[in-house]
Design a protein around this motif. Structure first.
Motif, mmCIF file in Angstrom:
data_model
loop_
_atom_site.group_PDB
_atom_site.id
_atom_site.type_symbol
_atom_site.label_atom_id
_atom_site.label_comp_id
_atom_site.label_asym_id
_atom_site.label_seq_id
_atom_site.Cartn_x
_atom_site.Cartn_y
_atom_site.Cartn_z
ATOM 1 N N VAL A 202 18.383 -1.575 -54.647
ATOM 2 C CA VAL A 202 18.853 -2.851 -54.084
ATOM 3 C C VAL A 202 19.044 -3.877 -55.192
ATOM 4 N N VAL A 203 18.049 -4.043 -56.067
ATOM 5 C CA VAL A 203 18.176 -5.077 -57.105
ATOM 6 C C VAL A 203 19.205 -4.698 -58.161
ATOM 7 N N ALA B 134 24.981 -10.790 -62.408
ATOM 8 C CA ALA B 134 23.842 -11.669 -62.644
ATOM 9 C C ALA B 134 23.003 -11.238 -63.840
ATOM 10 N N GLN B 135 22.213 -12.171 -64.342
ATOM 11 C CA GLN B 135 21.271 -11.873 -65.419
ATOM 12 C C GLN B 135 20.064 -11.098 -64.902
ATOM 13 N N ALA B 136 19.712 -11.308 -63.636
ATOM 14 C CA ALA B 136 18.561 -10.619 -63.062
ATOM 15 C C ALA B 136 18.660 -10.633 -61.548
ATOM 16 N N SER B 137 17.941 -9.724 -60.942
ATOM 17 C CA SER B 137 17.810 -9.681 -59.488
ATOM 18 C C SER B 137 16.413 -9.160 -59.179
ATOM 19 N N SER B 138 15.805 -9.703 -58.134
ATOM 20 C CA SER B 138 14.436 -9.324 -57.780
ATOM 21 C C SER B 138 14.291 -9.203 -56.279
ATOM 22 N N PHE C 172 6.418 -9.353 -56.589
ATOM 23 C CA PHE C 172 7.570 -8.724 -57.216
ATOM 24 C C PHE C 172 7.443 -7.208 -56.982
ATOM 25 N N GLN C 173 8.400 -6.622 -56.270
ATOM 26 C CA GLN C 173 8.363 -5.192 -56.010
ATOM 27 C C GLN C 173 9.410 -4.426 -56.801
ATOM 28 N N ALA C 174 10.512 -5.089 -57.136
ATOM 29 C CA ALA C 174 11.563 -4.462 -57.938
ATOM 30 C C ALA C 174 12.293 -5.564 -58.692
ATOM 31 N N VAL C 175 12.637 -5.273 -59.943
ATOM 32 C CA VAL C 175 13.316 -6.243 -60.794
ATOM 33 C C VAL C 175 14.371 -5.505 -61.602
ATOM 34 N N SER C 176 15.547 -6.107 -61.699
ATOM 35 C CA SER C 176 16.619 -5.581 -62.539
ATOM 36 C C SER C 176 17.036 -6.679 -63.496
ATOM 37 N N THR D 243 9.959 -11.588 -41.406
ATOM 38 C CA THR D 243 10.259 -11.752 -42.820
ATOM 39 C C THR D 243 9.496 -10.693 -43.600
ATOM 40 N N LEU D 244 10.240 -9.808 -44.255
ATOM 41 C CA LEU D 244 9.631 -8.782 -45.091
ATOM 42 C C LEU D 244 9.505 -9.262 -46.526
ATOM 43 N N GLY D 245 10.406 -10.158 -46.928
ATOM 44 C CA GLY D 245 10.403 -10.655 -48.300
ATOM 45 C C GLY D 245 11.676 -11.406 -48.600
ATOM 46 N N VAL D 246 12.044 -11.428 -49.887
ATOM 47 C CA VAL D 246 13.195 -12.195 -50.356
ATOM 48 C C VAL D 246 13.929 -11.391 -51.425
ATOM 49 N N LEU D 247 15.245 -11.433 -51.372
ATOM 50 C CA LEU D 247 16.108 -10.872 -52.404
ATOM 51 C C LEU D 247 16.708 -12.042 -53.165
ATOM 52 N N GLU D 248 16.502 -12.073 -54.491
ATOM 53 C CA GLU D 248 17.057 -13.138 -55.320
ATOM 54 C C GLU D 248 18.003 -12.567 -56.366
#
Length: 193
Positions: free
Chosen positions: A23-24, A33-37, A50-54, A120-125
Motif C-alpha cells: 500500500v505505501v 511522493a518523498q514518503a508514504s506511511s 507506524f506499520q509500513a513506510v516507503s 478507524t483502523l489507521g491512517v494512510l499518509e
C-alpha cells in the motif's frame, strides 16, 4: 474514535505486513511522493503505530508509536476525514516536533483514514507529493478509494488469517487483477514520475 479491534497488534501477520508495505509503496509511486506511511490504531494504548513506510524513514520508523490524538495523522484518525495540507509550516495541527523526531519534516502532505464499517483502523499518509499530482480533489478521492480498499483487505487478513486468503473465489482474483491493472495504468499516466 471508532473501535478498531486491535489491528495494530494483529498486523504482525506476514500477509498483513506485505499488504501494508505494498500500500505505501504504491501510494508513494502514484503520487510521486518523498514518503508514504500507514499508521494503525492501537486502541489498547490509544496510539498510532507506524506499520509500513516507503521512502524517507523506511529503515527505522516501523514500530514507532505516538499518541493517537497528536498531529495531522491523529486528527484524521479521530475525525475520520481526509486532509490535504500544502503549507505544513502554517498549519496548527502539524506537530513539527514529532516530524523532526522522524528525521524528515515535510512541506506538504495528504492523509486519509483507513476505515472499515465505520471503524478507524489507521491512517494512510503521503508526504511531499509531486505538485502535479495535487492539482485537484480527484487525487484525494483516489487516495481515499485506495485507502478503503487497503482497509478492507487489511480487515480480511487480520480477522480471517490465511484461511480467508485461501478461500478467495475466482471473482476475487479477477477483481484483484483489475485493481493491479488500474494501478499500473495510473503509474503510466504522463506527467507522473
Amino acid at each position: 474514535m471508532s473501535s478498531a479491534a486491535e489491528p495494530a497488534t494483529q498486523s504482525a501477520h506476514p500477509v498483513a505486513l506485505e499488504l501494508l508495505q505494498s500500500v505505501v509503496d504504491v501510494a508513494r509511486a502514484i503520487f510521486g511522493a518523498q514518503a508514504s506511511s500507514v499508521f494503525l490504531l492501537d486502541e489498547a494504548t490509544d496510539e498510532l503505530v507506524f506499520q509500513a513506510v516507503s521512502g524517507q524513514g523506511e529503515e527505522f520508523l516501523v514500530g514507532r508509536r505516538f499518541p493517537a490524538d497528536r498531529g495531522i495523522a491523529g486528527w484524521v484518525a479521530t475525525s475520520g476525514e481526509p486532509m490535504v495540507v500544502d503549507r505544513l509550516a502554517q498549519n496548527t495541527a502539524f506537530d513539527r516536533t514529532f516530524a523532526k523526531s522522524t528525521q524528515y519534516v515535510p512541506d506538504a502532505l495528504m492523509a486519509v483514514p483507513l476505515l472499515h464499517d465505520h471503524q478507524t483502523l489507521g491512517v494512510l499518509e503521503v508526504l511531499d507529493p509531486s505538485p502535479q499530482t495535487r492539482s485537484s480533489l480527484d487525487e484525494l478521492e483516489l487516495l481515499s478509494m485506495f485507502a478503503r480498499q487497503a482497509a478492507t483487505a487489511l480487515r480480511l487478513v487480520t480477522h480471517h488469517r490465511p484461511a480467508a486468503v485461501r478461500a478467495l473465489t475466482a471473482d476475487d482474483h479477477v477483481t484483484a487483477a483489475r485493481l493491479l491493472t488500474q494501478l499500473q495504468e495510473l503509474l503510466d499516466v504522463p506527467g507522473t514520475p
